[in-house]
Design a protein around this motif. Sequence first.
Motif, PDB file in Angstrom:
ATOM      1  N   GLY A  21      18.321 -19.368  17.518  1.00 28.74           N
ATOM      2  CA  GLY A  21      18.420 -19.240  18.713  1.00 28.74           C
ATOM      3  C   GLY A  21      17.139 -18.850  19.405  1.00 28.74           C
ATOM      4  O   GLY A  21      15.952 -18.987  18.802  1.00 28.74           O
ATOM      5  N   VAL A  22      17.107 -17.983  20.815  1.00 30.13           N
ATOM      6  CA  VAL A  22      16.112 -17.735  21.302  1.00 30.13           C
ATOM      7  C   VAL A  22      15.190 -16.800  20.558  1.00 30.13           C
ATOM      8  O   VAL A  22      13.779 -16.994  20.386  1.00 30.13           O
ATOM      9  CB  VAL A  22      16.316 -17.392  22.689  1.00 30.13           C
ATOM     10  CG1 VAL A  22      15.140 -17.045  23.364  1.00 30.13           C
ATOM     11  CG2 VAL A  22      16.860 -18.460  23.687  1.00 30.13           C
ATOM     12  N   VAL A  23      15.680 -15.753  20.015  1.00 29.22           N
ATOM     13  CA  VAL A  23      15.169 -14.706  19.474  1.00 29.22           C
ATOM     14  C   VAL A  23      14.487 -15.103  18.197  1.00 29.22           C
ATOM     15  O   VAL A  23      13.208 -14.799  17.842  1.00 29.22           O
ATOM     16  CB  VAL A  23      16.052 -13.373  19.269  1.00 29.22           C
ATOM     17  CG1 VAL A  23      15.354 -12.468  18.212  1.00 29.22           C
ATOM     18  CG2 VAL A  23      16.372 -12.883  20.386  1.00 29.22           C
ATOM     19  N   ARG A 203      14.498 -17.058   7.830  1.00 24.03           N
ATOM     20  CA  ARG A 203      15.954 -16.193   7.772  1.00 24.03           C
ATOM     21  C   ARG A 203      15.809 -14.802   8.308  1.00 24.03           C
ATOM     22  O   ARG A 203      17.005 -14.313   8.932  1.00 24.03           O
ATOM     23  CB  ARG A 203      16.259 -16.363   6.231  1.00 24.03           C
ATOM     24  CG  ARG A 203      16.360 -17.423   5.498  1.00 24.03           C
ATOM     25  CD  ARG A 203      16.971 -17.428   4.021  1.00 24.03           C
ATOM     26  NE  ARG A 203      17.372 -18.506   3.455  1.00 24.03           N
ATOM     27  CZ  ARG A 203      17.863 -18.576   2.482  1.00 24.03           C
ATOM     28  NH1 ARG A 203      18.061 -17.685   1.228  1.00 24.03           N
ATOM     29  NH2 ARG A 203      18.337 -19.979   1.962  1.00 24.03           N
ATOM     30  N   ILE A 204      14.747 -14.274   8.307  1.00 23.02           N
ATOM     31  CA  ILE A 204      14.579 -12.935   8.941  1.00 23.02           C
ATOM     32  C   ILE A 204      14.850 -13.004  10.452  1.00 23.02           C
ATOM     33  O   ILE A 204      15.711 -12.471  11.225  1.00 23.02           O
ATOM     34  CB  ILE A 204      13.200 -12.473   8.739  1.00 23.02           C
ATOM     35  CG1 ILE A 204      13.192 -11.710   7.502  1.00 23.02           C
ATOM     36  CG2 ILE A 204      13.050 -11.285   9.743  1.00 23.02           C
ATOM     37  CD1 ILE A 204      11.786 -11.327   6.806  1.00 23.02           C
ATOM     38  N   GLY A 205      14.282 -14.305  10.876  1.00 25.53           N
ATOM     39  CA  GLY A 205      14.534 -14.507  12.527  1.00 25.53           C
ATOM     40  C   GLY A 205      15.993 -14.765  12.713  1.00 25.53           C
ATOM     41  O   GLY A 205      16.548 -14.255  13.676  1.00 25.53           O
ATOM     42  N   ALA A 213      19.593  -8.696  18.105  1.00 27.99           N
ATOM     43  CA  ALA A 213      18.323  -8.240  18.224  1.00 27.99           C
ATOM     44  C   ALA A 213      17.533  -8.726  19.349  1.00 27.99           C
ATOM     45  O   ALA A 213      17.672 -10.105  19.587  1.00 27.99           O
ATOM     46  CB  ALA A 213      17.235  -8.130  16.976  1.00 27.99           C
ATOM     47  N   GLN A 214      16.630  -8.242  19.992  1.00 29.52           N
ATOM     48  CA  GLN A 214      15.706  -8.380  21.006  1.00 29.52           C
ATOM     49  C   GLN A 214      14.390  -8.561  20.434  1.00 29.52           C
ATOM     50  O   GLN A 214      13.971  -7.821  19.525  1.00 29.52           O
ATOM     51  CB  GLN A 214      15.774  -7.857  22.360  1.00 29.52           C
ATOM     52  CG  GLN A 214      17.188  -7.731  22.989  1.00 29.52           C
ATOM     53  CD  GLN A 214      17.970  -9.176  23.184  1.00 29.52           C
ATOM     54  OE1 GLN A 214      17.096  -9.986  23.874  1.00 29.52           O
ATOM     55  NE2 GLN A 214      19.098  -9.458  22.936  1.00 29.52           N
TER      56      GLN A 214
END
Length: 249
Positions: A21-23, A203-205, A213-214
């Motif tokens: 997604g975006v984050v 994968r962290i993202g 998270a933001q």
Amino acid sequence: MDNNNNYDWAQKSVFVQPQTGVVAKKFFANVFLWMFVALSLSTFSAYFMSANAEFSSFLRNPETLRPTTLGWIATFAPLGLVLLMSAGLNRLSYGALVGVFVLYSVLTGLSLSFILLVYTSTSVLSCFIGAAGIFGIMAIMGYTTNIDLSKFGPILMIGVVGLIIASVVNMFIQSANFSLFMAFIGIAIFTALTAYDVQKLKRIGEGLEANGAQMDADTKKLAIMGALSLYLDFLNIFIYLLRIFGDRR
């Protein structure tokens, strides 16, 4: 420059497989943005130092090109800064981490400025382009592959440690053939590490996205550490290519 880029920060992230997604996209974009910043700073500082003989003499003897006392400090200071960023990630503020990262990039460029004095400009540029090509291909593979590369991480880390030990040993035996052999091994290890690290960062993202998270200070700090990891992969590929294919002046 055989730095271990298996940081504790990576172990604290959640590895899941949601849709990106975006984050997640912003996180990944920040990683490569900071990597580009680091490469730019290192390139500029290396060129500036090599182009100014007066400044260059502070780091290396003009005749022998052997490091001066200040040169040895500039050589080993980046390693200390890497350890500081890794160990002090939770204690350092985002601004402080950015400052240390920028300082690391500049000092790395200064310590590698002798490359432009030892090797021809053509071979340096050719190896840089070659390293960029290898890095780019492996980054795409790491991002797009469905194969889980995490199982190769421990093996690659052992390889990095082995390179460090071999490099220290070769400082005493000064074997050109052994150095060339290590260069081929080094390219193989850091080429594989590029794909591994890119998949890990992807994968962290995705994990950050899944946990809601933001792009706050903590997430941005993770992006800087990810950029450091990829920067080290690229830098080592470049240096090992130069050892093999670089033409000396």
